[in-house]
Design an enzyme around this catalytic site. Sequence first.
Site, PDB file in Angstrom:
ATOM      1  N   ASP A   1     -11.356   2.346   3.720  1.00  0.00           N
ATOM      2  CA  ASP A   1     -11.616   0.904   3.611  1.00  0.00           C
ATOM      3  C   ASP A   1     -13.113   0.613   3.493  1.00  0.00           C
ATOM      4  O   ASP A   1     -13.503  -0.527   3.222  1.00  0.00           O
ATOM      5  CB  ASP A   1     -11.043   0.160   4.829  1.00  0.00           C
ATOM      6  CG  ASP A   1      -9.714  -0.518   4.518  1.00  0.00           C
ATOM      7  OD1 ASP A   1      -9.471  -0.818   3.328  1.00  0.00           O
ATOM      8  OD2 ASP A   1      -8.939  -0.767   5.453  1.00  0.00           O
TER       9      ASP A   1
ATOM     10  N   LYS B   1       0.837  -1.202   0.000  1.00  0.00           N
ATOM     11  CA  LYS B   1       0.000   0.000   0.000  1.00  0.00           C
ATOM     12  C   LYS B   1       0.875   1.256   0.000  1.00  0.00           C
ATOM     13  O   LYS B   1       0.590   2.225  -0.708  1.00  0.00           O
ATOM     14  CB  LYS B   1      -0.954  -0.035   1.212  1.00  0.00           C
ATOM     15  CG  LYS B   1      -2.009  -1.135   1.069  1.00  0.00           C
ATOM     16  CD  LYS B   1      -2.800  -1.410   2.338  1.00  0.00           C
ATOM     17  CE  LYS B   1      -3.695  -2.626   2.136  1.00  0.00           C
ATOM     18  NZ  LYS B   1      -4.447  -3.033   3.337  1.00  0.00           N
TER      19      LYS B   1
ATOM     20  N   GLN C   1      -4.710  -1.420   9.436  1.00  0.00           N
ATOM     21  CA  GLN C   1      -4.464  -2.751   8.872  1.00  0.00           C
ATOM     22  C   GLN C   1      -5.000  -3.819   9.831  1.00  0.00           C
ATOM     23  O   GLN C   1      -4.630  -3.856  11.000  1.00  0.00           O
ATOM     24  CB  GLN C   1      -2.955  -2.950   8.628  1.00  0.00           C
ATOM     25  CG  GLN C   1      -2.611  -4.265   7.954  1.00  0.00           C
ATOM     26  CD  GLN C   1      -3.173  -4.360   6.524  1.00  0.00           C
ATOM     27  OE1 GLN C   1      -3.137  -3.408   5.764  1.00  0.00           O
ATOM     28  NE2 GLN C   1      -3.701  -5.535   6.175  1.00  0.00           N
TER      29      GLN C   1
END
Length: 296
Positions: A120, A53, A97
């Site tokens: 997200d 990422k 994460q």
Amino acid sequence: MAIIIDGKRMADGLLDRVAADIALRDARGLSQPALAVILIGGDAASQIYVGRKLRACARVGIVSREFRFDESVSEAEMLALIDRLNADAQVHGILVQLPLPAHIDANAILDRIVPAKDVDGFHPVNVGRLSTGNGNGNGLVPCTPLGCMMLLDSVVPEFRGLHSVVIGKSNIVGKPVALMLLERECTVTVTHIATQGLPEIVRKADIVVVAAGHPGLVRGDWVKPGAVVIDVGINRIALADGSTRIVGDVCAAELDHAGALTPVPGGVGPMTVACLMANTLTAAQELAPMAEPVAA
Ligand code: NAD
């Protein structure tokens, strides 16, 4: 012979488009989008995903701000960090994460992120928008399902009336991808570990999206000729010589009769990262004009 859908190539194209839009923002005097990436603990897979990422951010011109913590960090410290990032006008996206250590309530953390920075797409407000049908527009929708839909769009001209079978009902993949397919007016069957007669159900599908985390679950004789199969699974398996290999949830070698298939690796994985970049740009475009008017 099944078409192999090249997720790496599609992801490269999306990253190029995101980079071009960011360059355009720059030309208009708007700052670069910025993504805060929070990683707790030393989980090897999480380290790899975060590394990908961050590299993608550098490639497209998104500023990344890393926050790495030891496993022992408290939930209160995490919530305080998220409050600071929520209030920081220089941060447009916040990514935590997963998975988190057991002593931290992942829902409490994800719910604390303001929906506008939830790149997200896991916040209940964004989940709600997706379920009421607003998610496929400007809303922030989960990256992996968004990537699955883009991969499907490359080979499925019309979704309306097709039968889609989703294997797996996680909040991250199964449920949101089912909602997106429903929004396209597919007939959607969502299956999971307790589903009875899974092979027969899958045999009726025009589209199969499998996100079970079970290597080789979907066999060739489960898939009807011409069906499109999106393999989300990422499983590391041990080989006889002691090395390991990444495989999906589908027995790819048995799927010559499918219409199209995503490979693992090189299918959904790269699209997930590219969609995160696209979501961060979307968040910046929604947020930045309020804090930073376009230069004259
Ligand atoms: P999860 O463990 O949260 O959910 C798995 C789901 O699959 C559950 O709903 C479970 O009921 C179902 N399931 C498990 N075994 C099954 C079986 N034998 N038959 C039918 N259903 C079964 O997992 P997740 O987070 O949704 O991830 C699923 C897989 O996708 C994993 O391999 C994960 O690594 C991978 N993944 C890949 C990406 C990517 O970018 N490519 C992103 C997220 C997850």
